[in-house]
Design an enzyme around this catalytic site. Structure first.
Site, PDB file in Angstrom:
ATOM      1  N   LYS A  55       0.836  -1.206   0.000  1.00  0.00           N
ATOM      2  CA  LYS A  55       0.000   0.000   0.000  1.00  0.00           C
ATOM      3  C   LYS A  55       0.870   1.255   0.000  1.00  0.00           C
ATOM      4  O   LYS A  55       0.519   2.271  -0.602  1.00  0.00           O
ATOM      5  CB  LYS A  55      -0.951  -0.006   1.190  1.00  0.00           C
ATOM      6  CG  LYS A  55      -1.989  -1.136   1.111  1.00  0.00           C
ATOM      7  CD  LYS A  55      -2.971  -1.058   2.273  1.00  0.00           C
ATOM      8  CE  LYS A  55      -3.659  -2.374   2.576  1.00  0.00           C
ATOM      9  NZ  LYS A  55      -4.698  -2.788   1.648  1.00  0.00           N
ATOM     10  N   GLU A 101      -3.498   6.278   8.564  1.00  0.00           N
ATOM     11  CA  GLU A 101      -4.469   6.867   7.645  1.00  0.00           C
ATOM     12  C   GLU A 101      -5.586   7.470   8.473  1.00  0.00           C
ATOM     13  O   GLU A 101      -5.950   6.902   9.505  1.00  0.00           O
ATOM     14  CB  GLU A 101      -5.081   5.762   6.761  1.00  0.00           C
ATOM     15  CG  GLU A 101      -4.845   5.984   5.305  1.00  0.00           C
ATOM     16  CD  GLU A 101      -5.384   4.861   4.426  1.00  0.00           C
ATOM     17  OE1 GLU A 101      -6.462   4.313   4.704  1.00  0.00           O
ATOM     18  OE2 GLU A 101      -4.703   4.553   3.446  1.00  0.00           O
ATOM     19  N   HIS A 128     -14.737  -5.771   7.207  1.00  0.00           N
ATOM     20  CA  HIS A 128     -14.041  -5.048   6.138  1.00  0.00           C
ATOM     21  C   HIS A 128     -13.961  -5.854   4.850  1.00  0.00           C
ATOM     22  O   HIS A 128     -13.089  -5.634   4.022  1.00  0.00           O
ATOM     23  CB  HIS A 128     -12.614  -4.634   6.552  1.00  0.00           C
ATOM     24  CG  HIS A 128     -12.557  -3.698   7.710  1.00  0.00           C
ATOM     25  ND1 HIS A 128     -13.205  -2.501   7.730  1.00  0.00           N
ATOM     26  CD2 HIS A 128     -11.916  -3.793   8.898  1.00  0.00           C
ATOM     27  CE1 HIS A 128     -12.980  -1.889   8.874  1.00  0.00           C
ATOM     28  NE2 HIS A 128     -12.213  -2.658   9.618  1.00  0.00           N
ATOM     29  N   ARG A 186      -5.591  -7.898 -10.406  1.00  0.00           N
ATOM     30  CA  ARG A 186      -6.146  -9.201 -10.823  1.00  0.00           C
ATOM     31  C   ARG A 186      -7.633  -9.035 -11.117  1.00  0.00           C
ATOM     32  O   ARG A 186      -8.174  -7.948 -10.959  1.00  0.00           O
ATOM     33  CB  ARG A 186      -5.998 -10.196  -9.676  1.00  0.00           C
ATOM     34  CG  ARG A 186      -6.626  -9.618  -8.422  1.00  0.00           C
ATOM     35  CD  ARG A 186      -6.710 -10.577  -7.280  1.00  0.00           C
ATOM     36  NE  ARG A 186      -6.955  -9.918  -6.018  1.00  0.00           N
ATOM     37  CZ  ARG A 186      -8.143  -9.555  -5.558  1.00  0.00           C
ATOM     38  NH1 ARG A 186      -9.220  -9.769  -6.272  1.00  0.00           N
ATOM     39  NH2 ARG A 186      -8.261  -8.959  -4.389  1.00  0.00           N
TER      40      ARG A 186
HETATM   41  P1  ADP Z   1      -7.610  -4.629   2.153  1.00  0.00           P
HETATM   42  O1  ADP Z   1      -6.391  -4.611   1.286  1.00  0.00           O
HETATM   43  O2  ADP Z   1      -7.425  -5.411   3.389  1.00  0.00           O
HETATM   44  O3  ADP Z   1      -8.861  -4.958   1.403  1.00  0.00           O
HETATM   45  P2  ADP Z   1      -8.342  -1.811   2.022  1.00  0.00           P
HETATM   46  O4  ADP Z   1      -7.379  -0.702   2.216  1.00  0.00           O
HETATM   47  O5  ADP Z   1      -8.770  -2.092   0.610  1.00  0.00           O
HETATM   48  O6  ADP Z   1      -7.739  -3.132   2.688  1.00  0.00           O
HETATM   49  O7  ADP Z   1      -9.626  -1.558   2.904  1.00  0.00           O
HETATM   50  C1  ADP Z   1     -10.644  -2.525   3.101  1.00  0.00           C
HETATM   51  C2  ADP Z   1     -11.850  -1.883   3.766  1.00  0.00           C
HETATM   52  O8  ADP Z   1     -11.467  -1.293   5.026  1.00  0.00           O
HETATM   53  C3  ADP Z   1     -12.469  -0.721   2.991  1.00  0.00           C
HETATM   54  O9  ADP Z   1     -13.389  -1.174   2.037  1.00  0.00           O
HETATM   55  C4  ADP Z   1     -13.143   0.053   4.113  1.00  0.00           C
HETATM   56  O10 ADP Z   1     -14.333  -0.566   4.510  1.00  0.00           O
HETATM   57  C5  ADP Z   1     -12.152  -0.074   5.256  1.00  0.00           C
HETATM   58  N1  ADP Z   1     -11.174   1.056   5.257  1.00  0.00           N
HETATM   59  C6  ADP Z   1      -9.968   1.094   4.672  1.00  0.00           C
HETATM   60  N2  ADP Z   1      -9.353   2.281   4.863  1.00  0.00           N
HETATM   61  C7  ADP Z   1     -10.175   3.043   5.594  1.00  0.00           C
HETATM   62  C8  ADP Z   1     -10.125   4.371   6.132  1.00  0.00           C
HETATM   63  N3  ADP Z   1      -9.073   5.156   5.958  1.00  0.00           N
HETATM   64  N4  ADP Z   1     -11.193   4.810   6.844  1.00  0.00           N
HETATM   65  C9  ADP Z   1     -12.272   4.013   7.055  1.00  0.00           C
HETATM   66  N5  ADP Z   1     -12.385   2.766   6.586  1.00  0.00           N
HETATM   67  C10 ADP Z   1     -11.361   2.253   5.864  1.00  0.00           C
END
Ligand code: ADP
Length: 500
Positions: free
Chosen positions: A118, A202, A237, A294
């Site tokens: 990330k 974040e 999540h 992907r």
């Molecule tokens: P992963 O790679 O584990 O899927 P992501 O960064 O794509 O992680 O985030 C997955 C989920 O986590 C998002 O869809 C959201 O629901 C929650 N999320 C991620 N970042 C944030 C944030 N900064 N604030 C609130 N929720 C978040």
């Protein structure tokens, strides 16, 4: 330009089958791989050829990089399709596949590597004008400095693992007092789960929506986006229901997000199918989260609204073909919703509920697609992801699509295990989902197990399944037709059970 004639699918279940269906249509030979648990799976019987990998645990089968490559060489395959999960985002594997003279159906190993972290992804997109969630862009190395940044960003904040995925590796920190302890936990979790202790800060967006953009890029620098998918209905999540288009994305927001997604792809010279994920706040500001390099689980909703077969496009891109359409030639037609059918009990915290599929009847009809990898009577193995199917519905608008999804869920009969279908029906009927006003907190805000108490128990579902086949049998021409009165009584009973 290489012509791909034979592809090994380094995956299992619904996605392996889904890929093979397209290969079949394209006249390409498909090779399945399987573990002990999957010996009798539909993806193995559907394939033109199949090769045994090893014992059931993924580490001894689907994750065996060298074995998969050896088999591919022995079976003279031209390309490997990794599906999603397993080796799909493993840069070292993609590299080895290429080194063996086999085409990897996906982006370059470098693009996978950049987007797999990330932090590296944030860095790569920094020359482009892409909005990022406020926070740090380097791994936390100094506690005092990190606390200072957290304060500036404003609590609550998230501490995220740079190598995290699948909704894992995230910790919410509500205030400064908790910071140090949560940081320690986040680092040790990141180290043990992902082998990389790098974590960053974040801002925690309090009522966010998860909206992502599908992109396709060829090997000649042409990149298009295929609009958005709304993926805000999540548990842990992780997504459970997705739709396209999103109820809240306006044409101008769509265009901005589409351009941002294309720029993210450009930042890593991307080719293939990919997804750029954004988080959207209450004011509809969007921020780049990460890119998945992907095919996504939820890709069928995009296929429905654009009329494009994404697997076919992946294969053509891998062959070196130029995209056969440009951005102006793409448009949204209708509405699609996907329900992930997990072997999980929504009445028990969505915990896995694996076992035997005693009854398994798929819904059918125009605009209904079921992507699955199981048949009635099969066991759901404990070794893999508990997703057993995806139910995707398509109609001309959102309202009609929701209604179709409810009918399809009613017609989907699964007994022997609990599934997420009753939860999906609850969502479809919920006023907040109907209005389009919802976020990733849907479950926390609106759902309790009591909401499903009116749905059927396994026993009731079994009775219903038996009754419906009885009615079909009785109404068949070989049998005496039922009298109007008999038919009415039986149908009323079925209706009462369904609504009650
Ligand atoms: P992963 O790679 O584990 O899927 P992501 O960064 O794509 O992680 O985030 C997955 C989920 O986590 C998002 O869809 C959201 O629901 C929650 N999320 C991620 N970042 C944030 C944030 N900064 N604030 C609130 N929720 C978040």
């Amino acid at each position: 330009m290489p012509k791909i004639k034979k592809i090994l699918i380094a995956n299992r279940g619904e996605i392996a089958l889904r890929i093979m269906r397209t290969l079949h249509e394209m006249g390409i030979i498909s090779v399945a791989v399987f573990s002990d648990a999957d010996r009798n799976s539909p993806h193995v019987s559907f394939a033109d050829e199949a090769a045994y990998l090893g014992p059931s645990p993924s580490k001894e089968s689907y994750l065996l990089q060298d074995k998969i490559i050896e088999l591919s060489k022995a079976l003279k395959v031209d390309a490997i399709h990794p599906g999603y999960g397993f080796l799909s985002e493993n840069a070292a594997f993609a590299q080895k596949v290429q080194a063996a003279g086999i085409i990897f159906i996906g982006p370059s190993p470098t693009a996978i590597e950049i987007m797999g972290s990330k932090l590296a992804a944030k860095k790569a997109v920094s020359q482009y004008d892409i909005p990022l969630v406020p926070g740090t862009d380097e791994p936390i190395s100094d506690l005092i400095e990190a606390k200072k940044i957290a304060k500036e960003v404003g609590y609550p904040i998230l501490i995220k693992a740079s190598a995290g995925g699948g909704g894992k590796g995230m910790r919410i920190v509500e205030n400064e007092d908790e910071f140090e302890e949560q940081l320690q936990r986040a680092v040790s979790e990141a180290q043990s789960s992902f082998g990389d202790g790098a974590v960053f800060i974040e801002k925690y967006i309090s009522s966010p929506r998860h909206i992502e953009i599908q992109i396709l890029g060829d090997q000649h620098g042409n990149i298009v986006h295929l609009f958005e998918r709304e993926c805000s209905i999540q548990r842990r999540h992780q997504k459970v229901i997705e739709e396209a288009p999103s109820a809240i994305v306006t044409p101008s927001m769509r265009q901005k997000m589409g351009i941002a997604a294309i720029n993210v792809a450009k930042a890593c010279s991307y080719h293939g199918a990919g997804t750029v994920e954004f988080i959207v706040d209450e004011k509809l500001n969007f921020y780049f989260l990460e890119m998945n390099t992907r095919l996504q689980v939820e890709h069928p909703v995009t296929e429905f609204i654009t009329g494009k077969d994404l697997v076919r496009e992946q294969v053509l891109i891998a062959e070196g073909k130029t995209l056969s359409f440009n951005q102006e030639e793409l448009s949204i037609n209708g509405h699609a919703i996907e329900t992930r059918v997990y072997a999980e009990d929504p009445q028990n915290n969505f915990l896995p509920d694996i076992g035997k599929l005693h009854t398994y009847k798929r819904p059918e009809g125009p605009g209904i697609r079921v992507d699955d990898g199981f048949e009635e009577g099969m066991d759901i193995p404990i070794y893999y992801d508990p997703m057993i199917a995806k139910l995707i519905c398509f109609d001309e608008d959102r309202e009609k699509c929701i209604e179709k999804m409810i009918r399809a869920i009613n017609g989907y009969i699964i007994t022997g295990i609990e599934s997420t279908l009753p939860f999906a029906k609850y969502v479809m009927n919920h006023a907040s989902f109907r209005s389009g006003e919802f976020d990733t907190k849907f479950i926390e805000k609106y759902f309790t197990p009591e909401n499903l108490k009116t749905s059927f128990t396994n026993d009731e579902k079994a009775i219903l399944a038996a009754l419906s086949s009885f009615i079909i049998q009785q109404s068949s021409p070989q049998n005496q037709p039922l009298t109007q009165q008999q038919l009415k009584e039986k149908t009323n009973w079925t209706k009462r059970k369904k609504s009650g």
